[in-house]
Enzyme design. Structure first.
Site, PDB file in Angstrom:
ATOM      1  N   SER A 185       0.875  -1.171   0.000  1.00  0.00           N
ATOM      2  CA  SER A 185       0.000   0.000   0.000  1.00  0.00           C
ATOM      3  C   SER A 185       0.911   1.219   0.000  1.00  0.00           C
ATOM      4  O   SER A 185       1.869   1.253  -0.765  1.00  0.00           O
ATOM      5  CB  SER A 185      -0.943  -0.046   1.213  1.00  0.00           C
ATOM      6  OG  SER A 185      -1.841   1.037   1.188  1.00  0.00           O
ATOM      7  N   HIS A 229      -3.064  -1.333  -3.004  1.00  0.00           N
ATOM      8  CA  HIS A 229      -4.305  -0.575  -2.947  1.00  0.00           C
ATOM      9  C   HIS A 229      -4.018   0.875  -2.632  1.00  0.00           C
ATOM     10  O   HIS A 229      -3.025   1.230  -2.033  1.00  0.00           O
ATOM     11  CB  HIS A 229      -5.336  -1.181  -1.992  1.00  0.00           C
ATOM     12  CG  HIS A 229      -4.813  -1.612  -0.664  1.00  0.00           C
ATOM     13  ND1 HIS A 229      -4.448  -0.741   0.318  1.00  0.00           N
ATOM     14  CD2 HIS A 229      -4.608  -2.850  -0.169  1.00  0.00           C
ATOM     15  CE1 HIS A 229      -4.052  -1.407   1.375  1.00  0.00           C
ATOM     16  NE2 HIS A 229      -4.136  -2.700   1.103  1.00  0.00           N
ATOM     17  N   ASP A 265      -3.596  -5.034   6.197  1.00  0.00           N
ATOM     18  CA  ASP A 265      -3.952  -5.896   5.071  1.00  0.00           C
ATOM     19  C   ASP A 265      -2.752  -6.789   4.751  1.00  0.00           C
ATOM     20  O   ASP A 265      -1.617  -6.329   4.692  1.00  0.00           O
ATOM     21  CB  ASP A 265      -4.331  -5.049   3.850  1.00  0.00           C
ATOM     22  CG  ASP A 265      -4.971  -5.863   2.747  1.00  0.00           C
ATOM     23  OD1 ASP A 265      -5.514  -6.950   3.038  1.00  0.00           O
ATOM     24  OD2 ASP A 265      -4.924  -5.407   1.592  1.00  0.00           O
TER      25      ASP A 265
END
Length: 192
Positions: free
Chosen positions: A11, A38, A128
């Site tokens: 990320s 992401h 995540d």
């Protein structure tokens, strides 16, 4: 088809280490590579990686067959799952708040490739990748994380270290070398 897969998640702050990892992987890599970052700033990831790495780079599409020596980039705003030797894309509102979800990518890779799964967690915020790394571990696969002290945003790799005990914490350039040692023409070799 190789019995191995490399899945990489990141990320915030993950683009530079991802390029450092991917740029040294050879054209004859004996595994497909699927990457997920992401965040809106990564919507052009396919274009950014093309020309900076030796392997061909493709934006992942629904139903795409995984090919060894090819990098598939998970598109933003959708989840990407590995089903058998293909990719499935779609919106799954209850699956995760991050899209694409690194956890979902890792879990699905572990379900399809088992012990042949090599998961890599790079710089990023929050957690995540932690549950996905656990699934990879339970399937007998291997998890490598960028050393949290090197990461621009240490939360993602630090969460895996805290909860999953990865196989190795490494600087990005050492992750690349470990991948070369693990996945080649002869298949997966577990790190010592």
């Amino acid at each position: 088809m190789s019995d191995n897969i490399i899945v990489i998640g990141a990320s915030a702050g993950g683009l530079k280490p991802m390029i450092r990892v991917l740029r040294v992987l050879p054209r004859n890599l004996d595994a497909p590579v699927v990457v997920a970052i992401h965040g809106g700033q990564f919507s052009q990831l396919t274009e950014v990686l093309t020309g900076k790495v030796l392997l061909p780079v493709q934006k992942a599409t629904d139903g795409q067959r995984l090919e060894r020596g090819v990098i598939a980039v998970c598109p933003g705003g959708e989840h990407t799952r590995v089903e058998g030797r293909t990719l499935r894309l779609g919106r799954l509102p209850d699956a995760a708040r991050f899209q694409p979800s690194v956890d979902l990518l890792f879990r699905s890779a572990a379900e399809s490739y088992g012990a042949g799964t090599v998961a890599v967690v790079l710089s990023g915020n929050l957690n995540d990748g932690t549950m996905g790394a656990q699934a990879v571990h339970e399937a007998g696969g291997c998890t490598l994380v960028q050393a949290p002290g090197e990461a621009d945003f240490a939360s993602m790799p630090a969460s895996v270290v805290l909860h999953d005990h990865p196989d190795a914490e490494l600087k990005a350039e050492h992750i690349a070398q470990r991948l070369l040692d693990m996945v080649g023409a002869r298949g997966l070799v577990r790190p010592d």
